[in-house]
Write an enzyme that holds these catalytic residues in place. Sequence first.
Site, PDB file in Angstrom:
ATOM      1  N   GLU A   1       0.812  -1.218   0.000  1.00 59.92           N
ATOM      2  CA  GLU A   1       0.000   0.000   0.000  1.00 59.92           C
ATOM      3  C   GLU A   1       0.848   1.273   0.000  1.00 59.92           C
ATOM      4  O   GLU A   1       0.348   2.353  -0.327  1.00 59.92           O
ATOM      5  CB  GLU A   1      -0.944   0.008   1.209  1.00 59.92           C
ATOM      6  CG  GLU A   1      -2.050  -1.024   1.149  1.00 59.92           C
ATOM      7  CD  GLU A   1      -1.648  -2.355   1.778  1.00 59.92           C
ATOM      8  OE1 GLU A   1      -2.520  -3.218   1.958  1.00 59.92           O
ATOM      9  OE2 GLU A   1      -0.438  -2.527   2.079  1.00 59.92           O
TER      10      GLU A   1
ATOM     11  N   HIS B   1       2.720   1.335   4.911  1.00 61.52           N
ATOM     12  CA  HIS B   1       1.648   2.320   4.997  1.00 61.52           C
ATOM     13  C   HIS B   1       1.428   2.701   6.451  1.00 61.52           C
ATOM     14  O   HIS B   1       1.949   2.049   7.367  1.00 61.52           O
ATOM     15  CB  HIS B   1       0.357   1.728   4.429  1.00 61.52           C
ATOM     16  CG  HIS B   1       0.004   0.420   5.086  1.00 61.52           C
ATOM     17  ND1 HIS B   1      -0.629   0.339   6.310  1.00 61.52           N
ATOM     18  CD2 HIS B   1       0.255  -0.859   4.701  1.00 61.52           C
ATOM     19  CE1 HIS B   1      -0.767  -0.935   6.640  1.00 61.52           C
ATOM     20  NE2 HIS B   1      -0.238  -1.685   5.680  1.00 61.52           N
TER      21      HIS B   1
ATOM     22  N   HIS C   1      -4.239   0.843   7.788  1.00 68.44           N
ATOM     23  CA  HIS C   1      -4.715  -0.263   8.611  1.00 68.44           C
ATOM     24  C   HIS C   1      -3.524  -0.818   9.391  1.00 68.44           C
ATOM     25  O   HIS C   1      -2.388  -0.418   9.167  1.00 68.44           O
ATOM     26  CB  HIS C   1      -5.351  -1.371   7.766  1.00 68.44           C
ATOM     27  CG  HIS C   1      -4.409  -2.048   6.829  1.00 68.44           C
ATOM     28  ND1 HIS C   1      -4.032  -1.503   5.615  1.00 68.44           N
ATOM     29  CD2 HIS C   1      -3.751  -3.231   6.906  1.00 68.44           C
ATOM     30  CE1 HIS C   1      -3.192  -2.308   4.997  1.00 68.44           C
ATOM     31  NE2 HIS C   1      -3.001  -3.378   5.765  1.00 68.44           N
TER      32      HIS C   1
END
Length: 275
Positions: A10, A104, A116
């Site tokens: 990500e 990320h 997340h």
Amino acid sequence: MKVYVSTDMEGTAGIVDWAQCVGDGPEAAAGRELLLAEVNAAIDGALAGGATEIVVNDSHSVMRNLAPERLHGRAAYISGSHKPLYMMEGLDPSFDAIFFVSYHGSMGGDPAVLSHTYNPRAVAEVRLNGQVVGESGVNALVAAHHGVPIVLVTGDQTACEETVAVVPRVETAVVKKSITRFAAESLHPEVARDLIRAAATRAVELADRPAPDIAVPSTLEVTWRTADMAEMATWIRGVERVAPRVTRAGDTDRLRLFRTFITSVLLTRGIALER
């Protein structure tokens, strides 16, 4: 010089949507190409800095996102989704340095694209010794256990900031600036790779840094998306429920604490996927 690379997806420049990093559609295929190029840039930089052996652990989703024959430097490749140490599988004290590539940020921190911590449907926030952390902070428990320094992190600005908060001397390569959870300003892919390559070279040249200094006993406090998930997490030995959606686990063994967290995430996965 032996380098361990844990790569997510990500945090890759240009990726801002789940369609680009999950599944087998055309956008996901294009996303995997972008990721591979950034991983290879990190490998190139490591080799330029003096690395002689590199192991890449594919840590995203089903964990088979890279074309093994196209990894530069003839890097060894760990893939497959059933790995006891998940994003840190294969790490041991024989390594001299750790790279976190395409990481990320967490939901609990500042805005980060596709934010997340291990499972976006189950985990809302994680605190390590009271401090909000993302996957880099959780994974640092394994690095600290084995005494291996984390020397590089690449990804969005939040991922890099969260890593610096745990590992102050880590080299960073910010390849995109998150605007919201599904929007970012990314560097051109070639510019991003140049940035990663240069940061990786610096990181290896200065790889005599200490391993993460995480106080023991260490504590992980997890805020779950629902109270049911928090209750389910307490089925694991050592996990206590301290609020309707919050659990806490502490241990003097940082590797065991990491395993406890991973087990709780996997245990709640079934209920998290229910519609």
